[in-house]
Motif scaffolding. Structure first.
Motif, mmCIF file in Angstrom:
data_model
loop_
_atom_site.group_PDB
_atom_site.id
_atom_site.type_symbol
_atom_site.label_atom_id
_atom_site.label_comp_id
_atom_site.label_asym_id
_atom_site.label_seq_id
_atom_site.Cartn_x
_atom_site.Cartn_y
_atom_site.Cartn_z
ATOM 1 N N ALA A 2 -14.328 7.026 7.791
ATOM 2 C CA ALA A 2 -13.361 6.180 7.085
ATOM 3 C C ALA A 2 -12.726 5.179 8.037
ATOM 4 C CB ALA A 2 -12.287 7.044 6.428
ATOM 5 N N ASN B 247 -10.421 2.927 -8.021
ATOM 6 C CA ASN B 247 -10.778 1.683 -7.341
ATOM 7 C C ASN B 247 -11.434 0.669 -8.278
ATOM 8 O OD1 ASN B 247 -9.693 2.407 -4.917
ATOM 9 N ND2 ASN B 247 -11.616 2.955 -3.945
ATOM 10 N N ASP C 50 -12.719 4.458 1.436
ATOM 11 C CA ASP C 50 -11.689 5.219 0.728
ATOM 12 C C ASP C 50 -12.202 6.588 0.298
ATOM 13 O OD1 ASP C 50 -10.144 3.000 1.059
ATOM 14 O OD2 ASP C 50 -10.077 2.434 -1.048
ATOM 15 N N CYS D 28 -14.552 -0.737 2.221
ATOM 16 C CA CYS D 28 -13.236 -0.238 1.835
ATOM 17 C C CYS D 28 -13.277 0.490 0.497
ATOM 18 C CB CYS D 28 -12.249 -1.404 1.791
ATOM 19 S SG CYS D 28 -10.549 -0.919 1.431
ATOM 20 N N TYR D 29 -13.358 -0.243 -0.584
ATOM 21 C CA TYR D 29 -13.273 0.345 -1.922
ATOM 22 C C TYR D 29 -14.416 1.315 -2.212
ATOM 23 C CZ TYR D 29 -9.540 -2.605 -3.939
ATOM 24 O OH TYR D 29 -8.341 -3.196 -4.242
ATOM 25 N N PRO E 159 -11.644 8.902 -7.425
ATOM 26 C CA PRO E 159 -11.333 7.726 -6.600
ATOM 27 C C PRO E 159 -12.124 6.490 -7.034
ATOM 28 C CG PRO E 159 -11.652 9.662 -5.225
ATOM 29 C CD PRO E 159 -12.031 10.066 -6.612
ATOM 30 N N TRP F 52 -12.883 1.201 7.613
ATOM 31 C CA TRP F 52 -11.688 0.369 7.482
ATOM 32 C C TRP F 52 -11.659 -0.720 8.552
ATOM 33 C CZ3 TRP F 52 -7.547 4.758 6.484
ATOM 34 C CH2 TRP F 52 -7.771 5.280 5.207
ATOM 35 N N TRP G 184 0.831 -1.208 0.000
ATOM 36 C CA TRP G 184 0.000 0.000 0.000
ATOM 37 C C TRP G 184 0.862 1.253 0.000
ATOM 38 C CZ3 TRP G 184 -4.247 1.715 -1.636
ATOM 39 C CH2 TRP G 184 -4.765 2.947 -1.184
ATOM 40 N N SER H 50 -0.113 3.704 -2.921
ATOM 41 C CA SER H 50 -0.831 4.936 -2.597
ATOM 42 C C SER H 50 -0.213 6.164 -3.254
ATOM 43 C CB SER H 50 -0.900 5.122 -1.079
ATOM 44 O OG SER H 50 0.401 5.161 -0.514
#
Length: 318
Positions: A187, A50, A102, A97-98, A46, A191, A30, A34
């Motif tokens: 977030a 993704n 995010d 997550c995705y 984003p 996560w 990551w 990132s």
């Protein structure tokens, strides 16, 4: 037999370290990915980033699943014999997550900057540990709780002392900062939900099949969310923007996802989630070695805190 089973037999002594090593390696991947995604996001949303990641990973994990199955019938049998719990938890994982987490994080950075947003969002191992303690009876004991808190404090210290590009974030008023904090907390909770869902949903199935399910749901869900929040934007990363970073997309989306599921399937929830959150910390010694990172006492103290905290968490110092 799965790819991992062929590489490392289940009775191997190295098997006990697979979880922690996998979770740590997911942070390394990551940290690599990132920086590329940050650059690509200037040319794509984003959601596009993704969705591109999910499509690449789905194709490759599907190929791995069929190649390393005993035969074609066994490959299809593994898919059709999946439990509803496996499928459901993996759907929650990719949603957390995705699809949502995010996006909330990126929104938080608009108001708090990347360090501010990441400092709050990086507290998610604490929520993961609380969920594990409440719902799964994973009693850590005071030493491991101390290790977790010291580790998270170290991560936050590193993040808050990260140099930020000039002009990359404008200060905002109290109400907008409050909104940024809410996005970052959202977030963080997402996560935490992702890590818990992967830990639950990956039990009893191969790593590649688990990731194949996750990415399949990503391909279904991300366009729906994109239709709401980025209706007139490209669905995928444009080829011109993707080409220089294609190898990173492949490396992070496949290897990172593989390591992440290995970590959560084969290590305790709290250890795996903490190790998987170390990307900002790992970037510091890498920067020292590459001479792109200047010595900073606060960031060094943060790295040291993470090392001590992980040692307590994993029982090395207890």
């Amino acid at each position: 037999m799965s790819l991992l089973g062929q590489l490392i037999p289940s009775d191997s002594a190295a098997n006990s370290w697979l979880g922690p090593v996998g979770a740590l390696m997911s942070s390394v991947t990551w940290a690599t990915g990132s920086s590329a995604y940050s650059k690509v996001s200037k040319a794509a949303t984003p959601f596009a980033v993704n969705l591109t990641r999910a499509c690449i990973a789905f194709v490759l994990f599907t190929a791995i699943h069929f190649i390393f199955s005993e035969n074609l019938a066994a490959a299809f049998d593994a898919i059709f014999s999946l439990q509803a719990s496996n499928v459901g938890w993996m759907a929650v994982s990719i949603l957390s997550c995705y699809v949502i987490g995010d996006v909330l994080f990126l929104r938080s950075t608009h108001f708090l900057g990347v360090p501010g947003g990441l400092a709050i969002a990086s507290c998610y191992p604490i929520w993961t540990a609380l969920v594990g303690a409440i719902f799964d009876g994973q009693n850590l004991g005071w030493v491991k709780w101390l290790g977790l808190l010291v580790s998270v404090t170290g991560i936050v210290l590193v993040v808050l002392n990260t140099p930020e590009d000039s002009g990359s974030h404008k200060s905002s008023g109290p109400s907008r900062r409050s909104l940024g904090v809410l996005f970052a907390l959202g977030a963080s909770l997402c996560w935490a939900s992702n890590t818990y869902s992967v830990a639950k949903g990956s039990q009893g199935i191969s790593i590649e099949l688990g990731n194949m399910i996750r990415m399949f749901f990503g391909i279904l869900m991300i366009p729906l969310m994109s239709q709401v929040f980025a209706k007139n934007q490209p669905r995928f990363v444009p080829a011109k923007a993707l080409k220089p970073f294609l190898w990173i997309f492949i490396f992070e989306s496949v290897c990172g996802s593989y390591f992440f599921v290995v970590g959560l399937q084969k290590a305790s929830l709290v250890v795996a989630s903490t190790l998987a959150s170390l990307a900002p910390v790992i970037a510091v010694p890498i920067g020292w070695m590459m001479r792109t990172e200047k010595f900073n006492l606060a960031r060094t103290a943060g790295v040291f805190s993470v090392v001590v905290g992980l040692s307590l968490l994993m029982g090395i110092l207890s």
